[in-house]
Design a protein around this motif. Sequence first.
Motif, mmCIF file in Angstrom:
data_model
loop_
_atom_site.group_PDB
_atom_site.id
_atom_site.type_symbol
_atom_site.label_atom_id
_atom_site.label_comp_id
_atom_site.label_asym_id
_atom_site.label_seq_id
_atom_site.Cartn_x
_atom_site.Cartn_y
_atom_site.Cartn_z
ATOM 1 N N TYR A 40 0.642 -1.191 -0.095
ATOM 2 C CA TYR A 40 -0.289 0.532 0.081
ATOM 3 C C TYR A 40 0.946 1.051 -0.204
ATOM 4 C CZ TYR A 40 -4.308 -1.847 -0.214
ATOM 5 O OH TYR A 40 -5.702 -3.089 -0.916
ATOM 6 N N LEU A 41 1.939 0.914 0.309
ATOM 7 C CA LEU A 41 2.706 2.304 0.361
ATOM 8 C C LEU A 41 3.631 2.905 -0.674
ATOM 9 C CD1 LEU A 41 5.252 2.566 3.639
ATOM 10 C CD2 LEU A 41 3.208 4.086 2.810
ATOM 11 N N VAL A 42 3.233 1.880 -2.104
ATOM 12 C CA VAL A 42 3.825 1.074 -2.883
ATOM 13 C C VAL A 42 2.996 1.999 -3.970
ATOM 14 C CG1 VAL A 42 4.391 0.597 -4.777
ATOM 15 C CG2 VAL A 42 5.946 -0.494 -3.259
ATOM 16 N N LEU A 43 2.278 1.665 -3.512
ATOM 17 C CA LEU A 43 0.359 2.192 -4.526
ATOM 18 C C LEU A 43 0.498 3.186 -4.057
ATOM 19 C CD1 LEU A 43 -1.612 1.135 -5.991
ATOM 20 C CD2 LEU A 43 -2.606 0.359 -3.969
ATOM 21 N N TRP A 44 0.375 4.040 -2.820
ATOM 22 C CA TRP A 44 0.586 5.430 -3.076
ATOM 23 C C TRP A 44 1.748 6.381 -2.672
ATOM 24 C CZ3 TRP A 44 4.437 8.229 0.619
ATOM 25 C CH2 TRP A 44 4.541 9.279 0.964
ATOM 26 N N LEU A 45 2.484 6.117 -3.626
ATOM 27 C CA LEU A 45 3.729 6.338 -4.450
ATOM 28 C C LEU A 45 3.485 6.284 -5.533
ATOM 29 C CD1 LEU A 45 6.822 5.453 -2.691
ATOM 30 C CD2 LEU A 45 5.865 7.852 -3.010
ATOM 31 N N TYR A 46 2.729 5.070 -6.243
ATOM 32 C CA TYR A 46 2.521 5.219 -7.833
ATOM 33 C C TYR A 46 1.598 6.200 -7.527
ATOM 34 C CZ TYR A 46 0.457 3.186 -11.853
ATOM 35 O OH TYR A 46 0.267 2.531 -12.568
ATOM 36 N N GLY A 47 -0.019 6.388 -6.815
ATOM 37 C CA GLY A 47 -0.486 7.446 -6.505
ATOM 38 C C GLY A 47 -0.653 8.856 -6.984
ATOM 39 N N LEU A 48 0.580 8.885 -6.704
ATOM 40 C CA LEU A 48 0.949 10.680 -6.824
ATOM 41 C C LEU A 48 1.909 10.707 -7.893
ATOM 42 C CD1 LEU A 48 2.523 10.672 -2.802
ATOM 43 C CD2 LEU A 48 0.591 11.625 -3.804
ATOM 44 N N LEU B 34 -1.735 5.940 1.765
ATOM 45 C CA LEU B 34 -0.494 5.946 2.594
ATOM 46 C C LEU B 34 -0.847 5.933 4.395
ATOM 47 C CD1 LEU B 34 1.746 7.782 4.089
ATOM 48 C CD2 LEU B 34 0.620 9.610 3.984
ATOM 49 N N VAL B 35 -1.916 6.580 4.786
ATOM 50 C CA VAL B 35 -2.379 5.634 6.686
ATOM 51 C C VAL B 35 -2.285 4.393 6.317
ATOM 52 C CG1 VAL B 35 -4.129 6.235 7.704
ATOM 53 C CG2 VAL B 35 -3.755 7.645 6.590
ATOM 54 N N LEU B 36 -3.276 3.581 5.332
ATOM 55 C CA LEU B 36 -3.276 1.450 5.758
ATOM 56 C C LEU B 36 -1.956 1.372 5.975
ATOM 57 C CD1 LEU B 36 -5.839 -0.080 5.178
ATOM 58 C CD2 LEU B 36 -5.357 0.050 3.328
ATOM 59 N N GLY B 37 -1.098 2.309 4.526
ATOM 60 C CA GLY B 37 0.205 1.418 4.740
ATOM 61 C C GLY B 37 1.212 1.248 5.930
ATOM 62 N N LEU B 38 0.971 2.780 6.206
ATOM 63 C CA LEU B 38 0.972 2.287 7.475
ATOM 64 C C LEU B 38 0.529 2.521 9.063
ATOM 65 C CD1 LEU B 38 1.867 6.984 7.216
ATOM 66 C CD2 LEU B 38 4.061 4.749 6.935
ATOM 67 N N GLY B 39 -0.161 1.930 9.284
ATOM 68 C CA GLY B 39 -0.909 0.864 9.728
ATOM 69 C C GLY B 39 -1.737 -0.142 10.135
ATOM 70 N N MET B 40 -0.660 -0.649 8.822
ATOM 71 C CA MET B 40 -0.515 -2.240 8.485
ATOM 72 C C MET B 40 0.643 -2.061 8.930
ATOM 73 S SD MET B 40 -2.464 -3.352 5.125
ATOM 74 C CE MET B 40 -2.672 -4.835 4.938
ATOM 75 N N ILE B 41 1.255 -1.982 8.378
ATOM 76 C CA ILE B 41 2.906 -1.873 8.918
ATOM 77 C C ILE B 41 3.225 -2.088 10.893
ATOM 78 C CG2 ILE B 41 5.923 -1.458 8.977
ATOM 79 C CD1 ILE B 41 4.720 -1.133 6.219
ATOM 80 N N VAL C 159 -6.207 1.512 -11.534
ATOM 81 C CA VAL C 159 -6.765 0.894 -11.206
ATOM 82 C C VAL C 159 -8.386 0.877 -10.792
ATOM 83 C CG1 VAL C 159 -6.832 0.197 -8.131
ATOM 84 C CG2 VAL C 159 -4.725 -0.143 -9.494
ATOM 85 N N PRO C 160 -8.682 2.260 -10.687
ATOM 86 C CA PRO C 160 -8.287 3.949 -10.776
ATOM 87 C C PRO C 160 -7.712 4.824 -8.952
ATOM 88 C CG PRO C 160 -10.447 4.033 -10.674
ATOM 89 C CD PRO C 160 -10.101 2.374 -10.962
ATOM 90 N N LEU C 161 -6.987 5.388 -9.049
ATOM 91 C CA LEU C 161 -6.760 5.817 -8.071
ATOM 92 C C LEU C 161 -7.311 7.018 -8.223
ATOM 93 C CD1 LEU C 161 -3.333 4.121 -7.642
ATOM 94 C CD2 LEU C 161 -5.641 3.320 -6.144
#
Length: 151
Positions: free
Chosen positions: A100-108, A130-137, A119-121
Amino acid sequence: MVSRNRATDVATTRRTVQKAALAVAVVFLLVGILGFIPGVTTHYSTMTFAGHHSDAKLLGLFQVSVLHNIVHLLFGVAGIAMARTASAARLYLIGGGAIYLVLWLYGLVVGQDSTANFVPLNSADDWLHLVLGLGMIALGLLTTRRTADRV
């Protein structure tokens, strides 16, 4: 003097990480299902299979497509399967968070009107990722921390 049973600590840790992975997985399943419900998903009739042309938005905020919803469903199913063991649950949370962090960067990086936005984003999706990636980690790390035995 506090006496601790290491086997009990490990069993408790396992249950915690597995419960966390299961909870995250259930949320993904719920989001995937809700993405297919008109009303919960606004502009439902404009939903496409994939691509940035889908104007459908979950809760009127997060851009979705059929592919996007299917990915959420698959991520949920994977989480339920991986919640069966502590090590797999930890991998699901930390690895999924990294995805999800990679997906966040991809979306940016990828423009919202770009054909690469398959996907779409949209911006709301990006910041949720971003929040989901950090939260899951964080869940994966904090629920499997080893505590030092007290003497």
